[in-house]
Design a protein around this motif. Structure first.
Motif, PDB file in Angstrom:
ATOM      1  N   TYR A   1      38.673  32.092  43.773  1.00  0.00           N
ATOM      2  CA  TYR A   1      39.183  31.644  42.743  1.00  0.00           C
ATOM      3  C   TYR A   1      40.942  32.409  42.515  1.00  0.00           C
ATOM      4  O   TYR A   1      41.829  31.536  42.482  1.00  0.00           O
ATOM      5  CB  TYR A   1      38.211  31.396  41.756  1.00  0.00           C
ATOM      6  CG  TYR A   1      38.724  31.125  40.296  1.00  0.00           C
ATOM      7  CD1 TYR A   1      39.041  29.785  40.135  1.00  0.00           C
ATOM      8  CD2 TYR A   1      38.971  32.179  39.461  1.00  0.00           C
ATOM      9  CE1 TYR A   1      40.195  29.231  38.974  1.00  0.00           C
ATOM     10  CE2 TYR A   1      39.652  31.885  38.307  1.00  0.00           C
ATOM     11  CZ  TYR A   1      40.301  30.249  38.071  1.00  0.00           C
ATOM     12  OH  TYR A   1      40.696  29.682  37.096  1.00  0.00           O
TER      13      TYR A   1
ATOM     14  N   LYS B   1      44.375  30.452  43.438  1.00  0.00           N
ATOM     15  CA  LYS B   1      44.913  29.789  41.696  1.00  0.00           C
ATOM     16  C   LYS B   1      46.699  30.741  41.530  1.00  0.00           C
ATOM     17  O   LYS B   1      47.344  30.096  41.069  1.00  0.00           O
ATOM     18  CB  LYS B   1      43.808  30.576  40.326  1.00  0.00           C
ATOM     19  CG  LYS B   1      45.102  30.271  38.679  1.00  0.00           C
ATOM     20  CD  LYS B   1      44.040  28.285  38.247  1.00  0.00           C
ATOM     21  CE  LYS B   1      44.406  28.244  37.261  1.00  0.00           C
ATOM     22  NZ  LYS B   1      44.017  26.454  37.425  1.00  0.00           N
TER      23      LYS B   1
ATOM     24  N   ALA C   1      40.174  26.391  44.293  1.00  0.00           N
ATOM     25  CA  ALA C   1      39.769  27.084  43.012  1.00  0.00           C
ATOM     26  C   ALA C   1      39.273  26.501  42.420  1.00  0.00           C
ATOM     27  O   ALA C   1      37.780  27.813  41.916  1.00  0.00           O
ATOM     28  CB  ALA C   1      41.416  27.191  42.485  1.00  0.00           C
TER      29      ALA C   1
END
Length: 515
Positions: A190, A194, A164
């Motif tokens: 990302y 996450k 991430a």
């Protein structure tokens, strides 16, 4: 496409606003542990932790001093220790914006990673320090090179958090290079990674809460069983007493049959009435027990609803505070592209105003009441923030006389903005040429349910021809408007400095703290 990229930037900024939880008590604990540590390995670990704490507090010079002391007293014995040391020194030098010194540490990290000849997991901290440095110095070729290595290492170790972070850096790199489509793709990756990390943490928390719930439920069932057993014992005792009474009545009836034959009908009638009464009492008792159970269930539902309400109110204040921090960050970013000093000053004043409101919402979601904040704590934090923002050091002192009050949010916001404007004006204009001075802030009760806020300084004061009615500055108009909002008026005096007073009164929204 440009609009979609801008929205992505805003979302990224919102995700990036984190509350800083490092406190001075934690740092004091680490310093105490350093004094009492004996082995060199323990001192190295504690010194590194203290340096990390200073970096998180943005006291990078102290962190750099500790790290240089660590480098002098305890030379690194292996690659991992060298990477750990120079990574922290690079982060501290970047915070201090010492480009040459930061380049030295970056070159040392680069030499260490290349000297080993092989790429291993213990080199990840070095890449995590080098990538932000090359991004900040716009060395995009080096950034891309180490991002590729960092990505492969995290894939090999199945490190979701590291992947991430890698996608986040890729997003920043593509954004800096103007490759918005690639930046958007990396940001989506990302966000997905996450979310998976957060989802795993959430699942663990839900499992823990579920276990607590079942434990409490079993405890309640055991208590209910104990209560039922006690009731059954009591009923059994009542039945035994009743049987004894019946036997006694029968014996008396048999013994005195000749004498009490005429009264047997009456006795029987009384016996039947007693049975009917017992049944009625039992029915009433059953109804009472049923109602008690219903009341217990309603009370539990009420507690759950109240907890949900408190959580929602806290979340609202938290989100408002975070959104204000986002706007402050955006203004700070915008100011980097401006060359006009007046525009810089206007943006800085706007940041101060929004920060004064953000402090209020931060206090509200941290407080127990969720509706009131303690005025003296809020004012002290606002004064500390403005002192640090203008970097006045010890040149200007603050004298405070603050009554212990609790303010409703509809009063706290105008009063906080008035304080921000008055203190900012005193710092900027009351003490020219960096002369020393003092600013006094007072919040006191002048009569029952009536309060006065005063801000004064011993500076040069206003010009002799100054007329408040003709003044059309934004700060003065803002303070006058805020005074009207709380049903008050602005009183300004020019005598050995400037004094501003605001009287306000509201029994419903403002309450003295009597604790």
């Amino acid at each position: 496409m440009k609009l979609l990229f801008i929205l992505t930037i805003i979302w990224f900024t919102q995700l990036s606003v984190l509350g800083q939880s490092t406190t001075s008590s934690k740092l004091n604990t680490q310093l105490f542990a350093l004094k009492n540590s004996k082995p060199d390995s323990s001192r190295v670990s504690i010194l590194s932790t203290i340096a990390d704490t200073y970096i998180s507090l943005h006291q990078s010079q102290k962190a750099l001093n500790y790290l240089k002391n660590l480098e002098a007293q305890f030379p690194s014995k292996n690659i991992a220790q060298s990477i750990s040391l120079y990574s922290r020194m690079l982060a501290a030098a970047m915070q201090l914006k010492r480009d040459e010194e930061a380049k030295q540490y970056a070159d040392k990290l680069k030499q260490i990673t290349e000297k080993s000849g092989t790429i291993t997991l213990q080199q990840i901290p070095a890449y995590k320090a080098l990538i932000p440095y090359y991004l900040a110095t716009r060395q995009f070729t080096e950034t891309d090179k180490y991002l590729t290595i960092h990505n492969e290492l995290n894939k090999a170790s199945h490190n979701t958090a590291g992947l991430a972070e890698n996608n986040l850096w890729h997003f920043k790199l593509d954004s800096a290079q103007g490759n918005h489509l690639a930046a958007l793709a990396h940001f989506r990756s990302y966000a997905a990674l996450k979310d998976s990390v957060l989802e795993e943490a959430k699942r663990k928390q839900i499992a823990s809460l579920d276990a607590q719930y079942h434990t409490q439920k079993k405890d309640k069932q055991l208590k209910d069983q104990e209560l039922n057993i006690a009731l059954l014992k009591k009923q059994d005792q009542l039945q035994r007493n009743h049987l004894k009474q019946v036997h006694l009545t029968q014996n008396i009836t048999i013994g005195g049959a000749a004498v009490l034959f005429m009264l047997s009908g009456v006795i029987y009638s009384r016996y039947r009435l007693k049975q009917i009464a017992n049944k009625k009492l039992q029915a009433q008792q059953d109804e009472i027990n049923h109602k008690n159970e219903a009341l217990v269930e309603l009370a539990q539902q009420k507690d759950i609803l109240l907890e949900e309400k408190e959580w929602l109110i806290k979340e609202i204040h938290h989100r408002v505070k975070n959104n204000l921090q986002i706007v402050i960050s955006l203004l700070n970013t915008q100011s980097a592209y401006l060359n006009d000093d007046r525009a810089h000053a206007a943006i800085r004043e706007s940041q101060h105003r929004m920060q004064s409101i953000a402090f209020i919402h931060q206090k509200l979601y941290q407080s127990e009441s969720r509706a009131l904040i303690e005025a003296h704590i809020y004012i002290n934090e606002l004064i500390d923030y403005l002192s640090q923002s203008f970097d006045i050091g010890r040149r200007i002192c603050f004298e405070k006389n603050l009554t212990d009050l609790e303010l409703d949010v509809s009063r706290a916001v105008p009063i906080g903005l008035i304080l921000n404007e008055a203190i900012t004006n005193s710092i900027k204009y009351a003490f020219p040429n960096e002369i020393d001075g003092c600013i006094s802030i007072s919040l006191c009760c002048v009569e029952e349910n009536s309060f006065r806020l005063s801000i004064s300084d011993n500076g040069v004061g206003l010009p002799d021809d100054f007329e408040m009615a003709k003044c059309r500055s934004l700060g003065m108009n803002l303070m006058r408007g805020l005074c009207k909002q709380i049903g008050s008026s602005l009183i300004l005096k020019n005598d050995n400095g400037v004094s501003i007073s605001v009287d306000f009164k509201d029994e419903k929204l403002l309450k003295p703290n009597l604790n």
